[in-house]
Design a protein around this motif. Structure first.
Motif, PDB file in Angstrom:
ATOM      1  N   ALA A  20       0.819  -1.209   0.000  1.00 27.19           N
ATOM      2  CA  ALA A  20       0.000   0.000   0.000  1.00 27.19           C
ATOM      3  C   ALA A  20       0.856   1.263   0.000  1.00 27.19           C
ATOM      4  O   ALA A  20       0.322   2.367  -0.027  1.00 27.19           O
ATOM      5  N   ASP A  21       2.155   1.117   0.017  1.00 29.06           N
ATOM      6  CA  ASP A  21       3.051   2.275   0.101  1.00 29.06           C
ATOM      7  C   ASP A  21       2.939   3.176  -1.126  1.00 29.06           C
ATOM      8  O   ASP A  21       2.971   4.402  -1.009  1.00 29.06           O
ATOM      9  N   GLY A  22       2.824   2.591  -2.295  1.00 25.60           N
ATOM     10  CA  GLY A  22       2.725   3.382  -3.521  1.00 25.60           C
ATOM     11  C   GLY A  22       1.478   4.240  -3.548  1.00 25.60           C
ATOM     12  O   GLY A  22       1.507   5.385  -4.007  1.00 25.60           O
ATOM     13  N   GLN A  23       0.380   3.716  -3.052  1.00 25.34           N
ATOM     14  CA  GLN A  23      -0.861   4.491  -3.014  1.00 25.34           C
ATOM     15  C   GLN A  23      -0.760   5.643  -2.025  1.00 25.34           C
ATOM     16  O   GLN A  23      -1.257   6.741  -2.287  1.00 25.34           O
ATOM     17  N   ILE A  24      -0.095   5.410  -0.917  1.00 26.53           N
ATOM     18  CA  ILE A  24       0.082   6.478   0.080  1.00 26.53           C
ATOM     19  C   ILE A  24       0.957   7.592  -0.488  1.00 26.53           C
ATOM     20  O   ILE A  24       0.638   8.779  -0.357  1.00 26.53           O
ATOM     21  N   PHE A  25       2.064   7.220  -1.144  1.00 22.43           N
ATOM     22  CA  PHE A  25       2.919   8.220  -1.772  1.00 22.43           C
ATOM     23  C   PHE A  25       2.170   8.977  -2.863  1.00 22.43           C
ATOM     24  O   PHE A  25       2.336  10.187  -3.010  1.00 22.43           O
ATOM     25  N   ALA A  26       1.346   8.266  -3.631  1.00 22.30           N
ATOM     26  CA  ALA A  26       0.575   8.916  -4.692  1.00 22.30           C
ATOM     27  C   ALA A  26      -0.401   9.933  -4.115  1.00 22.30           C
ATOM     28  O   ALA A  26      -0.587  11.013  -4.685  1.00 22.30           O
ATOM     29  N   LEU A  27      -1.029   9.611  -2.991  1.00 27.29           N
ATOM     30  CA  LEU A  27      -1.931  10.575  -2.358  1.00 27.29           C
ATOM     31  C   LEU A  27      -1.185  11.821  -1.884  1.00 27.29           C
ATOM     32  O   LEU A  27      -1.691  12.944  -2.015  1.00 27.29           O
ATOM     33  N   PHE A  28       0.008  11.640  -1.335  1.00 29.97           N
ATOM     34  CA  PHE A  28       0.812  12.796  -0.931  1.00 29.97           C
ATOM     35  C   PHE A  28       1.211  13.639  -2.144  1.00 29.97           C
ATOM     36  O   PHE A  28       1.212  14.870  -2.077  1.00 29.97           O
ATOM     37  N   ILE A  29       1.539  12.989  -3.245  1.00 31.68           N
ATOM     38  CA  ILE A  29       1.915  13.731  -4.450  1.00 31.68           C
ATOM     39  C   ILE A  29       0.711  14.486  -5.013  1.00 31.68           C
ATOM     40  O   ILE A  29       0.847  15.615  -5.491  1.00 31.68           O
ATOM     41  N   ILE A  30      -0.468  13.885  -4.945  1.00 32.92           N
ATOM     42  CA  ILE A  30      -1.681  14.575  -5.407  1.00 32.92           C
ATOM     43  C   ILE A  30      -1.943  15.808  -4.554  1.00 32.92           C
ATOM     44  O   ILE A  30      -2.268  16.886  -5.076  1.00 32.92           O
ATOM     45  N   ALA A  31      -1.772  15.688  -3.242  1.00 28.91           N
ATOM     46  CA  ALA A  31      -1.944  16.847  -2.357  1.00 28.91           C
ATOM     47  C   ALA A  31      -0.896  17.916  -2.646  1.00 28.91           C
ATOM     48  O   ALA A  31      -1.205  19.116  -2.677  1.00 28.91           O
ATOM     49  N   LEU A  32       0.340  17.499  -2.860  1.00 33.63           N
ATOM     50  CA  LEU A  32       1.410  18.443  -3.200  1.00 33.63           C
ATOM     51  C   LEU A  32       1.127  19.140  -4.524  1.00 33.63           C
ATOM     52  O   LEU A  32       1.328  20.351  -4.659  1.00 33.63           O
ATOM     53  N   ALA A  33       0.638  18.387  -5.512  1.00 37.75           N
ATOM     54  CA  ALA A  33       0.340  18.969  -6.821  1.00 37.75           C
ATOM     55  C   ALA A  33      -0.805  19.970  -6.724  1.00 37.75           C
ATOM     56  O   ALA A  33      -0.780  21.006  -7.395  1.00 37.75           O
ATOM     57  N   ALA A  34      -1.803  19.687  -5.892  1.00 36.80           N
ATOM     58  CA  ALA A  34      -2.912  20.631  -5.726  1.00 36.80           C
ATOM     59  C   ALA A  34      -2.424  21.919  -5.072  1.00 36.80           C
ATOM     60  O   ALA A  34      -2.801  23.027  -5.509  1.00 36.80           O
TER      61      ALA A  34
END
Length: 102
Positions: A58-72
């Motif tokens: 599940a680590d990749g999904q957690i990192f992806a969520l952080f990147i989505i928040a950073l991109a926003a």
């Protein structure tokens, strides 16, 4: 159940990241540079999700969520800066911004 191979995720990620990097380097319009940055960040998300699907973690999904928040956050702050520069100086190009130095 058939899964997509990791190489397909990585190939797509490299292709999209290359397009984003190309847009950042070649384009001079500030909004286009901001959109290219978002494209590069989404390519990293695809790589994380692909690795996550391949490794069953599940680590990749957690990192992806952080990147989505950073991109926003980056899009909101970047667009605010671009709008304020345009209102003050009527500048649309990255070349003209470097000419504004004192």
């Amino acid at each position: 159940m058939r899964t997509i191979p990791l190489e397909a995720y990585m190939f797509l990620s490299i292709l999209i990241f290359g397009l984003g990097l190309f847009g950042i380097i070649i384009r001079r319009n500030l909004v286009t540079v901001l959109m290219s940055t978002e494209l590069a960040l989404n390519a990293v998300n695809i790589a994380f999700i692909g690795a996550d699907a391949h490794l069953s973690l599940a680590d990749g999904q957690i990192f992806a969520l952080f990147i989505i928040a950073l991109a926003a956050a980056e899009a909101a702050v970047g667009l605010g800066i671009i709008i304020s520069i345009f209102r003050l100086r009527r500048v649309e190009s990255t070349d003209e911004i470097t000419d504004m130095r004192g």
